[in-house]
Design a protein around this motif. Structure first.
Motif, PDB file in Angstrom:
ATOM      1  N   SER A 107      15.657  59.877  -1.228  1.00 48.39           N
ATOM      2  CA  SER A 107      14.221  59.602  -1.286  1.00 48.39           C
ATOM      3  C   SER A 107      13.441  60.722  -0.613  1.00 48.39           C
ATOM      4  O   SER A 107      12.388  61.142  -1.099  1.00 48.39           O
ATOM      5  CB  SER A 107      13.898  58.283  -0.601  1.00 48.39           C
ATOM      6  OG  SER A 107      14.711  57.264  -1.103  1.00 48.39           O
ATOM      7  N   GLU A 128      11.843  50.506  -3.958  1.00 43.59           N
ATOM      8  CA  GLU A 128      12.633  50.285  -2.745  1.00 43.59           C
ATOM      9  C   GLU A 128      11.770  50.160  -1.506  1.00 43.59           C
ATOM     10  O   GLU A 128      12.079  49.393  -0.618  1.00 43.59           O
ATOM     11  CB  GLU A 128      13.593  51.461  -2.541  1.00 43.59           C
ATOM     12  CG  GLU A 128      14.453  51.723  -3.748  1.00 43.59           C
ATOM     13  CD  GLU A 128      15.888  52.014  -3.383  1.00 43.59           C
ATOM     14  OE1 GLU A 128      16.108  52.595  -2.318  1.00 43.59           O
ATOM     15  OE2 GLU A 128      16.770  51.640  -4.173  1.00 43.59           O
ATOM     16  N   ASP A 174      12.464  55.822  -7.969  1.00 44.29           N
ATOM     17  CA  ASP A 174      13.365  55.522  -6.857  1.00 44.29           C
ATOM     18  C   ASP A 174      13.567  54.002  -6.805  1.00 44.29           C
ATOM     19  O   ASP A 174      12.685  53.301  -6.355  1.00 44.29           O
ATOM     20  CB  ASP A 174      12.741  56.058  -5.563  1.00 44.29           C
ATOM     21  CG  ASP A 174      13.664  55.925  -4.360  1.00 44.29           C
ATOM     22  OD1 ASP A 174      14.818  55.516  -4.562  1.00 44.29           O
ATOM     23  OD2 ASP A 174      13.222  56.210  -3.241  1.00 44.29           O
TER      24      ASP A 174
HETATM   25 MG    MG Z   1      16.031  55.796  -0.661  1.00 48.81          MG
END
Ligand code: MG
Ligand code: TYD
Length: 456
Positions: A107, A128, A174
């Protein structure tokens, strides 16, 4: 009412079947079929995409000879490492999958890439983390951009709508395992969801010429979670790896439709995000004042780049019946082989000793060209005699104790010379041209020769 049906999917390869099967006919794995509920009624994910001006979307068959050479266009990246790994920038309409263990920095890497595109509109979709979490992370990074948009959403239908409204130049998702298509009842991360949501995004990328980066989780055995199919669907698969307790991270390609798969990118995790490491050798070799036993420097090749690494060994008398063999960053089976060769060919009593091997910096090296350095470190620790810190080693060790030639040896020697090494041990079978000044080359054919040079 939507028609509801269930389908069985193979967890390994993503093949589907109307009923449960014990052995998958397509990949041969046993007991991998799971049932998933699917709504048959299909809707379109974003009806028609407006194609972007850039990009070479080919709409009808053309003769390969008539395709213009200059047509290749790539988005240039500020991040040299990622750019090199992708083969020189991002190809419009390409879909890149980035896998890696939790907490490795996927990320962080993608957010910092997104923030570096100051002149392009980037949409960062996250399923997330919340907006504030991402904002907090962005605050730590040294990049600022006015064109980076956040969208915390998991439904591909809603993401599709946002994509149509915002018309971003680049999209980051993500992660693919959190996405959910409203047409399918299975939970996020299930095979049918991954297939459907990835398919939607790939279609979006191809139709609009917008590059899409997908972050993917990997499972315990190191493969990307979800069906192998996902890897076939995307254009490029990158692995972000490294030891979580070390600061170095390596970005590798395992598949690339637009470039070679032998390139790697090296990053260092810092308080303010990931820093590109353009000269890795300098930091991988520890700065020490006095020579220590059990340390040898090997010249290896990672991707296309030569790299000097520090190999460390510890040999100590075994306390228990069976001696311990342990290695970090180097194949343990290969270590056992080297120890057997040392025992048989050089008469060192390795069977009475515990042996530990470590590659400094948390790197994992598969190149057999570091064998010679490993052997030198082991014997140095065995005799407790340090090796001069200006010596580097290159060579593969064969089963009969012969030192074999390795690939791209000139490049490795040149790197050693650049870093101030004065002597390099190489295999005499490398057939190198006559030496002209520079670093002193010692050509050895057998392990015994190496040991008598080093330890008398
Ligand atoms: Mg992540
Ligand atoms: P993250 O990108 O969340 O990992 P992933 O998405 O692969 O799960 O990275 C998490 C780790 O990175 C976390 O343990 C803290 C560390 N980190 C830094 O050291 N410096 C930083 O500037 C940032 C943003 C994270």
């Amino acid at each position: 009412m939507a028609k509801v049906s269930t389908t069985f999917f193979c967890k390994n390869c993503g093949a589907s079947s109307a009923k449960w099967i014990g052995k998958c006919p397509s990949c041969g794995e046993w007991n991998t079929y799971t049932e998933e509920v699917i709504h048959k009624e299909k809707q379109e994910f974003g009806k028609t995409w407006k194609p972007k001006q850039q990009g070479n979307t080919v709409l009808k068959p053309v003769a390969i000879a008539s395709v213009e050479k200059a047509a290749e266009f790539r988005f240039l990246l500020h991040d040299q490492e990622l750019s090199r790994v992708l083969g020189g920038g991002v190809v419009p309409g390409s879909v890149v999958l980035i896998g890696g263990e939790p907490g490795i920095g996927k990320s962080t890497l993608m957010l910092q890439i997104a923030l570096q595109f100051t002149d392009k509109k980037v949409l960062y979709v996250s399923g997330e983390e919340s907006e504030t979490q991402i904002k907090m992370r962005a605050e730590r990074l040294p990049y600022r951009s006015d064109h980076c948009y956040l969208f915390t959403e998991v439904s591909t239908q809603k993401i599709g709508k946002a994509l149509q409204e915002l018309q971003p130049d680049i999209v980051v998702v993500d992660s693919i395992q959190t996405l959910q298509s409203e047409l399918i009842d299975s939970p996020p991360g299930s095979i049918s969801q991954i297939k459907e949501t990835a398919g939607d995004l790939i279609r979006f990328a191809k139709e609009t010429g917008t590059p899409v980066f997908l972050i993917g989780h990997i499972t315990k055995d190191g493969t990307l979670a979800g069906p192998k199919l996902l890897e076939h669907m995307v254009d490029t698969v990158l692995q972000f790896e490294g030891d979580r307790h070390h600061v170095y991270r390596i970005l590798r390609t395992t598949k690339n439709r637009f470039g070679s798969t032998s390139e790697i990118g090296i990053y260092e995790m810092q308080g303010a995000g990931l820093r590109q490491v353009s000269n890795p050798s300098e930091i991988l070799i520890s700065q020490r004042d006095e020579a220590l036993s059990g340390v040898a420097i090997s010249a290896t090749i990672e991707g296309m780049r030569p790299l000097l690494i520090e190999t460390q060994a510890l040999v100590s008398a075994a306390v228990y019946g069976t001696p311990q063999r342990n290695s970090n960053g180097y194949d343990t089976k290969r270590l056992n082989m080297l120890l057997a060769i040392l025992e048989k060919k050089c008469g060192l009593r390795m069977g009475m000793h515990d042996v530990f091997v470590n590659i400094a910096g948390g790197l994992r090296v598969e190149d057999p060209g570091i064998d010679l350095g490993i052997v030198a470190a082991i014997v140095s620790s065995y005799h407790n005699i340090p090796i001069d810190s200006k010596i580097a080693f290159v060579g593969e060790v064969g089963l009969s104790g012969e030192i074999r030639a390795v690939s791209r040896v000139e490049q490795r020697i040149a790197e050693a010379e650049k870093l101030g090494f004065t002597t390099v041990f190489v295999s005499k079978f490398n057939k190198l041209p006559k030496q002209q000044g520079g670093v002193n080359r010692v050509e050895v054919g057998k392990l015994e020769e190496l040991l008598s040079y080093l330890f008398g």
